[in-house]
Design an enzyme around this catalytic site. Structure first.
Site, PDB file in Angstrom:
ATOM      1  N   ASP A 101       0.818  -1.292   0.156  1.00 30.37           N
ATOM      2  CA  ASP A 101      -0.002  -0.099   0.015  1.00 30.37           C
ATOM      3  C   ASP A 101       0.875   1.397   0.081  1.00 30.37           C
ATOM      4  OD1 ASP A 101      -2.070  -1.778   0.208  1.00 30.37           O
ATOM      5  OD2 ASP A 101      -2.957  -0.864   1.922  1.00 30.37           O
ATOM      6  N   HIS A 156      -5.058   9.130   0.914  1.00 28.09           N
ATOM      7  CA  HIS A 156      -4.905   8.633   2.192  1.00 28.09           C
ATOM      8  C   HIS A 156      -5.880   9.134   2.942  1.00 28.09           C
ATOM      9  CE1 HIS A 156      -3.681   5.412   5.076  1.00 28.09           C
ATOM     10  NE2 HIS A 156      -3.373   4.734   3.989  1.00 28.09           N
ATOM     11  N   HIS A 246       3.792  -2.454   3.255  1.00 25.12           N
ATOM     12  CA  HIS A 246       3.797  -1.307   2.569  1.00 25.12           C
ATOM     13  C   HIS A 246       4.962  -1.036   1.979  1.00 25.12           C
ATOM     14  CE1 HIS A 246       0.612  -0.746   5.846  1.00 25.12           C
ATOM     15  NE2 HIS A 246       0.405   0.173   4.933  1.00 25.12           N
TER      16      HIS A 246
END
Length: 281
Positions: A101, A156, A246
């Protein structure tokens, strides 16, 4: 009978034949002379009338392409509106999904791509539009390697705090960046922080995206170090799980190093790292 003894009537017939022959010869020669100029109207303008036919060379008509509009691109079928995100794969045997992510980040994403390429593995990248717009080369590299690129909003935000219009803009802008870079709109969506609500499910479906969450959270965003991340993946490994890591949003060197360790271990243990199919849900 001699010529000088021809009767007057026969002499007349011979002269007529000679004249007819001369006229025919003159007519054949006349076909080669230039065409007469077209008539003009008052003031020297061309007179009205059908235009002369243009003689085409053979290639000027034989080689004309049969051009025309191609078949219209079929509209993508929209997924149903879900009430909760997808957490794991079903019926995939010893299959797992690796997801990353918040990227792409040129400091970390290329290292992750190289590791995946070394082991011939495909993963999913949920990208943020504000990161992707300046790193479209990395999006294209992901797509060229066969990875799936998902939508992780533009900046985000915590989606439940946004109104419907603002949420739609977050999603749409990121869809546009992904499609511009890769030629394909994203088919998957992940809410930041795993915070979903009805608007998120409805808007995601309206934009053609399935909602995917995760089963195993490495918590690598806390920067615990590579050994801890590896232990969490080992502990959570199971058929059908979706692993969350991530590749941006902080110092992700631990995530990069951990992947180099746990990926070959999973493969050696008989796990198959795969991608979800929205048509098999």
């Amino acid at each position: 009978m001699k010529d000088d003894q021809l009767t007057p009537g026969r002499r007349a017939l011979l002269r007529a034949a000679a004249l007819i022959g001369l006229a025919a010869t003159a007519g054949c020669a006349g076909t080669a002379r230039p065409a007469a100029p077209s008539p003009t109207g008052p003031g020297g303008a061309p007179a009205a009338g059908p235009p002369a036919a243009r003689v085409l060379k053979p290639s000027a008509y034989r080689l004309q392409p049969m051009a025309g509009p191609g078949p219209a691109r079929a509209a993508r079928a929209l997924p149903r509106v879900r009430k909760e995100p997808i957490l794991r794969l079903k019926g995939g045997g010893r299959s797992m999904v690796l997801t990353f992510d918040d990227g792409p980040d040129p400091r970390y994403t290329p290292h992750i791509l190289r590791t995946l390429r070394r082991h011939d593995v495909r993963a999913m990248f949920f990208v943020c539009g504000e990161m992707a717009v300046d790193n479209k080369d990395l999006l294209r590299e992901m797509a060229d390697d066969g990875h799936l690129i998902g939508n992780h909003t533009w900046s985000h935000p915590l989606l439940p705090r946004l109104g419907r219009a603002a949420m739609r803009e977050q999603m749409e802008r990121t869809c546009d960046v992904i499609e511009d870079a890769t030629g394909e709109p994203p088919a998957w969506f992940r809410a930041p922080y795993g915070a979903w609500n009805r608007n998120a499910f409805q808007l995601g479906a309206a934009l053609g995206m399935e909602p995917l969450a995760w089963t195993v959270d490495t918590l690598d965003w806390t920067e615990p170090g590579a050994p801890t991340i590896v232990r969490r993946v080992r502990a959570g490994a199971a058929p059908g799980v979706v692993v969350l890591s991530h590749d941006a949003g902080g110092n992700r060197s631990g995530s990069v190093d951990a992947l180099r360790t746990y990926l070959p271990e999973l493969l050696d243990s008989g796990y198959r790292i795969t991608l979800p199919s929205r048509y098999a849900l």
